[in-house]
Design an enzyme around this catalytic site. Sequence first.
Site, PDB file in Angstrom:
ATOM      1  N   ASP A 157       0.899  -1.065   0.022  1.00 57.00           N
ATOM      2  CA  ASP A 157       0.014  -0.190  -0.107  1.00 57.00           C
ATOM      3  C   ASP A 157       0.702   0.987   0.023  1.00 57.00           C
ATOM      4  OD1 ASP A 157       0.912  -0.295   2.776  1.00 57.00           O
ATOM      5  OD2 ASP A 157      -0.685   0.824   3.334  1.00 57.00           O
ATOM      6  N   HIS A 471       1.269  -8.890  -3.723  1.00 55.12           N
ATOM      7  CA  HIS A 471       0.427  -7.924  -3.587  1.00 55.12           C
ATOM      8  C   HIS A 471       1.116  -6.698  -3.116  1.00 55.12           C
ATOM      9  CE1 HIS A 471      -3.481  -6.092  -2.054  1.00 55.12           C
ATOM     10  NE2 HIS A 471      -2.786  -5.639  -1.436  1.00 55.12           N
ATOM     11  N   ASP A 517       0.754 -17.617  -4.242  1.00 55.60           N
ATOM     12  CA  ASP A 517       1.413 -16.605  -5.073  1.00 55.60           C
ATOM     13  C   ASP A 517       0.542 -15.945  -6.118  1.00 55.60           C
ATOM     14  OD1 ASP A 517       2.988 -14.949  -6.291  1.00 55.60           O
ATOM     15  OD2 ASP A 517       3.903 -16.491  -7.676  1.00 55.60           O
ATOM     16  N   GLU A 526       1.822 -10.193   0.277  1.00 50.40           N
ATOM     17  CA  GLU A 526       2.157  -8.844   0.325  1.00 50.40           C
ATOM     18  C   GLU A 526       3.666  -8.763   0.460  1.00 50.40           C
ATOM     19  OE1 GLU A 526      -0.526  -6.356   2.329  1.00 50.40           O
ATOM     20  OE2 GLU A 526       0.572  -4.260   1.913  1.00 50.40           O
TER      21      GLU A 526
HETATM   22  O1  G3I Z   1      -3.138  -9.577  18.536  1.00 51.13           O
HETATM   23  C1  G3I Z   1      -3.853 -10.640  18.280  1.00 51.13           C
HETATM   24  C2  G3I Z   1      -3.682 -11.733  19.039  1.00 51.13           C
HETATM   25  O2  G3I Z   1      -3.776 -11.491  20.362  1.00 51.13           O
HETATM   26  C3  G3I Z   1      -4.289 -12.972  18.762  1.00 51.13           C
HETATM   27  O3  G3I Z   1      -4.060 -13.839  19.451  1.00 51.13           O
HETATM   28  C4  G3I Z   1      -3.763 -13.224  17.276  1.00 51.13           C
HETATM   29  C5  G3I Z   1      -4.600 -14.497  16.559  1.00 51.13           C
HETATM   30  O4  G3I Z   1      -5.046 -14.200  15.175  1.00 51.13           O
HETATM   31  O5  G3I Z   1      -3.762 -12.195  16.527  1.00 51.13           O
HETATM   32  C6  G3I Z   1      -3.300 -11.101  17.022  1.00 51.13           C
HETATM   33  O6  G3I Z   1      -3.433 -10.025  16.119  1.00 51.13           O
HETATM   34  C7  G3I Z   1      -2.810 -10.067  14.803  1.00 51.13           C
HETATM   35  C8  G3I Z   1      -1.881  -8.692  14.532  1.00 51.13           C
HETATM   36  O7  G3I Z   1      -1.554  -8.594  13.217  1.00 51.13           O
HETATM   37  C9  G3I Z   1      -0.721  -8.645  15.446  1.00 51.13           C
HETATM   38  O8  G3I Z   1       0.139  -9.530  15.310  1.00 51.13           O
HETATM   39  C10 G3I Z   1      -3.983  -9.888  13.912  1.00 51.13           C
HETATM   40  O9  G3I Z   1      -4.843 -11.078  13.819  1.00 51.13           O
HETATM   41  C11 G3I Z   1      -3.404  -9.859  12.201  1.00 51.13           C
HETATM   42  O10 G3I Z   1      -4.527  -9.676  11.572  1.00 51.13           O
HETATM   43  C12 G3I Z   1      -2.501  -8.688  12.280  1.00 51.13           C
HETATM   44  O11 G3I Z   1      -1.862  -8.879  11.009  1.00 51.13           O
HETATM   45  C13 G3I Z   1      -1.068  -7.349  10.689  1.00 51.13           C
HETATM   46  C14 G3I Z   1      -2.046  -6.839   9.397  1.00 51.13           C
HETATM   47  O12 G3I Z   1      -1.630  -5.626   8.929  1.00 51.13           O
HETATM   48  C15 G3I Z   1      -3.464  -6.433   9.558  1.00 51.13           C
HETATM   49  O13 G3I Z   1      -3.452  -5.709  10.341  1.00 51.13           O
HETATM   50  C16 G3I Z   1       0.204  -7.608  10.415  1.00 51.13           C
HETATM   51  O14 G3I Z   1       0.796  -7.991  11.683  1.00 51.13           O
HETATM   52  C17 G3I Z   1       0.923  -6.374   9.872  1.00 51.13           C
HETATM   53  O15 G3I Z   1       1.916  -6.657   9.311  1.00 51.13           O
HETATM   54  C18 G3I Z   1      -0.094  -6.091   8.575  1.00 51.13           C
HETATM   55  O16 G3I Z   1       0.481  -4.721   8.289  1.00 51.13           O
HETATM   56  C19 G3I Z   1      -0.097  -4.274   6.842  1.00 51.13           C
HETATM   57  C20 G3I Z   1      -0.474  -2.815   7.218  1.00 51.13           C
HETATM   58  O17 G3I Z   1      -1.394  -2.819   8.123  1.00 51.13           O
HETATM   59  C21 G3I Z   1      -1.006  -2.068   5.935  1.00 51.13           C
HETATM   60  N1  G3I Z   1       0.343  -2.048   5.217  1.00 51.13           N
HETATM   61  C22 G3I Z   1       0.567  -3.342   4.808  1.00 51.13           C
HETATM   62  C23 G3I Z   1       0.828  -4.267   5.751  1.00 51.13           C
HETATM   63  C24 G3I Z   1       1.306  -5.607   5.417  1.00 51.13           C
HETATM   64  O18 G3I Z   1       0.372  -6.375   5.123  1.00 51.13           O
HETATM   65  O1  9MR Z   2      -3.949  -3.518  -0.158  1.00 47.81           O
HETATM   66  C1  9MR Z   2      -4.132  -3.919   1.243  1.00 47.81           C
HETATM   67  C2  9MR Z   2      -3.023  -4.032   1.750  1.00 47.81           C
HETATM   68  O2  9MR Z   2      -1.724  -3.206   1.654  1.00 47.81           O
HETATM   69  C3  9MR Z   2      -3.154  -4.280   3.337  1.00 47.81           C
HETATM   70  O3  9MR Z   2      -2.318  -5.057   4.015  1.00 47.81           O
HETATM   71  C4  9MR Z   2      -4.414  -5.093   3.668  1.00 47.81           C
HETATM   72  C5  9MR Z   2      -4.876  -5.401   5.033  1.00 47.81           C
HETATM   73  O4  9MR Z   2      -4.886  -4.233   5.744  1.00 47.81           O
HETATM   74  O5  9MR Z   2      -5.649  -4.617   2.946  1.00 47.81           O
HETATM   75  C6  9MR Z   2      -5.249  -4.440   1.461  1.00 47.81           C
HETATM   76  O6  9MR Z   2      -6.517  -3.764   1.095  1.00 47.81           O
HETATM   77  C7  9MR Z   2      -7.854  -4.837   0.840  1.00 47.81           C
HETATM   78  C8  9MR Z   2      -8.537  -4.319   1.566  1.00 47.81           C
HETATM   79  O7  9MR Z   2      -8.197  -4.672   3.472  1.00 47.81           O
HETATM   80  C9  9MR Z   2     -10.002  -5.374   1.672  1.00 47.81           C
HETATM   81  N1  9MR Z   2     -10.234  -4.956   0.272  1.00 47.81           N
HETATM   82  C10 9MR Z   2      -9.371  -5.289  -0.681  1.00 47.81           C
HETATM   83  C11 9MR Z   2      -7.950  -4.832  -0.628  1.00 47.81           C
HETATM   84  C12 9MR Z   2      -6.799  -5.185  -1.249  1.00 47.81           C
HETATM   85  O8  9MR Z   2      -7.284  -4.719  -2.877  1.00 47.81           O
END
Ligand code: G3I
Ligand code: 9MR
Length: 548
Positions: A157, A471, A517, A526
């Site tokens: 993103d 991604h 993939d 991603e």
């Molecule tokens: O904290 C809970 C924990 O209590 C629980 O036991 C566990 C079980 O699923 O989940 C934990 O939360 C997770 C959290 O990361 C902390 O590790 C969530 O499920 C999981 O969805 C979350 O994932 C993060 C994801 O964003 C969604 O928010 C990833 O770590 C993080 O690397 C990823 O980062 C994204 C940015 O938001 C946006 N840009 C892209 C980037 C990479 O995908």
């Molecule tokens: O593209 C977004 C990615 O960078 C984030 O890690 C992810 C989770 O927050 O979300 C992606 O965006 C998606 C959105 O959450 C749901 N609709 C589809 C988007 C991807 O095209």
Amino acid sequence: AIRVNQLGFSPQAHKVAVLPAGAGGEVQVIDAASGALAWRGRAKPAATWKESGEAVMLADFSALTRPGEYRIRADGAGQSERFAVRAGVYSELNRAALKAFYFNRSGMALDADHAGPYARAAGHPDTRVLVHASAASKARPEGTVIASAKGWYDAGDYNKYIVNSGISTYTLLAAFEHYPGYFARKRTGIPESGNRLPDILDEALWNLEWMLTMQDPHDGGVYNKLTNERFDGIVMPAQASAEPRYVVRKGTAATLDFAATMATAARVLKPYERQLPGLPAKMLRAAEAAWEWARANPAVAFRNPAGVVTGEYGDASFDDEFAWAAAELYISSGKDSYYAAMQPAGVTASVPQWADVRALAWISLAHHRNSLSAVADRKLIAARVDGLAASLAATWRSSAYGVPMQGGDFVWGSNAVALNQSMMLLQAYRLNGKRDYLDAAQAGLDYILGRNATGYAFVTGFGTRQVMHPHHRPSMAGKVAAPVPGFLAGGPHAGQQDKGDCKAAYPSALPALSYIDDDCSYASNEVAINWNAPLVYVSAALDVLGGA
Ligand code: G3I
Ligand code: 9MR
């Protein structure tokens, strides 16, 4: 199929391949060109890796040290991918992993001289960013315009998040601090190459300069992120929507991650004071102001404010950020009060990730152990670093796949878990030279480069079985068929949290196989700066320790 690191090994490295349990008799390593036998031996008895459900055997061919190009073969298992044995075998990988940060620069046009076919126009200049309602203060009311240019896009993103920037930038700075000679020679082909700074520091500066703009000069607090309200569409940066971008809500985690990173940068950039007049001192002041804000606001957890749905990086426990910031401020300022504020006896060690940064404190303290003031407990520092490595090595020793990765490690971004495990094992090896730690760290990189249940080499542009559809908006929207090189894919993620958005199906529900993939799969495929940073660290360290 035989699974092996598809790039290869330094001559003296531990060398292991995974074979299916059914493979018969002798295992052979043959010269890839002539077919001549280079090593023969037997695999260990089969065991099942519950993470992938496979019954497999490990073959240890470490005794093969002669440089060359090889394949592994065994009856009933066919031949492996080709791989090399030579010093400097990760040099190109490391160069590309670092260059990936350049490819993710915000607010800069990438020209053909430096980006080749991935040249693109600039997007997200961020010269006029609005203070969001959630971040409004007396000195900066809602809608105040600030400049917050530069920085790296976080991932696939186009937003910029302080929490994730902290650990990523720190990891690059640590790579340089630990292996300065390797990076002094490294040319990545960025616009700054050839100036008086090593490329890795030029790259880190691009993000540090942005981070500095994220601190409110009126109180020292730091905004969590610079973001759109919603994720941009799948477009190139220059085609992104012209909707406003905001700085959103200050928080304790962001402010402390900023403090730790700036304190580190102040010390790492100090020798370059002449090229960067006043900057190291300015960074240390910024770090101390952030620290003061966090002391006064010790528990401001971040949640997305209403209307903002981009990445959250929400973290509600701050002990680890306090410990890390205190440690870096102690090392860089020399003030004992920061060591006391760290309360080191109560700080444990765990594999670092964006929400858990305590181990970064131990990394820095261990590196500087011989120049710390008398208050520092060197035995405690060594015990924390060794304790974590010992538990990772125990898992590695008993793993059917011969890797430290297991069960709960298959989170969103699991490939970075593997590399951060390796990074921690390497810290212990640097301290006490226990060979197992080096070998277990090697296993983590082997895992990333093909010795895993999917058979992929997880870095774009590298290996025989390559990731082609990450991604990553510039890779998806760009004209080139191959993705931008040098990016680590997130990796198998048991949670499969993108299932609802993905037409492609996951091949299995098992954690180590939960990977597609396909560019729909933001939860397994991603890319992200905090995943690439430990790749830069580990590939450099293993190159250097392997004699490069
Ligand atoms: O904290 C809970 C924990 O209590 C629980 O036991 C566990 C079980 O699923 O989940 C934990 O939360 C997770 C959290 O990361 C902390 O590790 C969530 O499920 C999981 O969805 C979350 O994932 C993060 C994801 O964003 C969604 O928010 C990833 O770590 C993080 O690397 C990823 O980062 C994204 C940015 O938001 C946006 N840009 C892209 C980037 C990479 O995908
Ligand atoms: O593209 C977004 C990615 O960078 C984030 O890690 C992810 C989770 O927050 O979300 C992606 O965006 C998606 C959105 O959450 C749901 N609709 C589809 C988007 C991807 O095209």
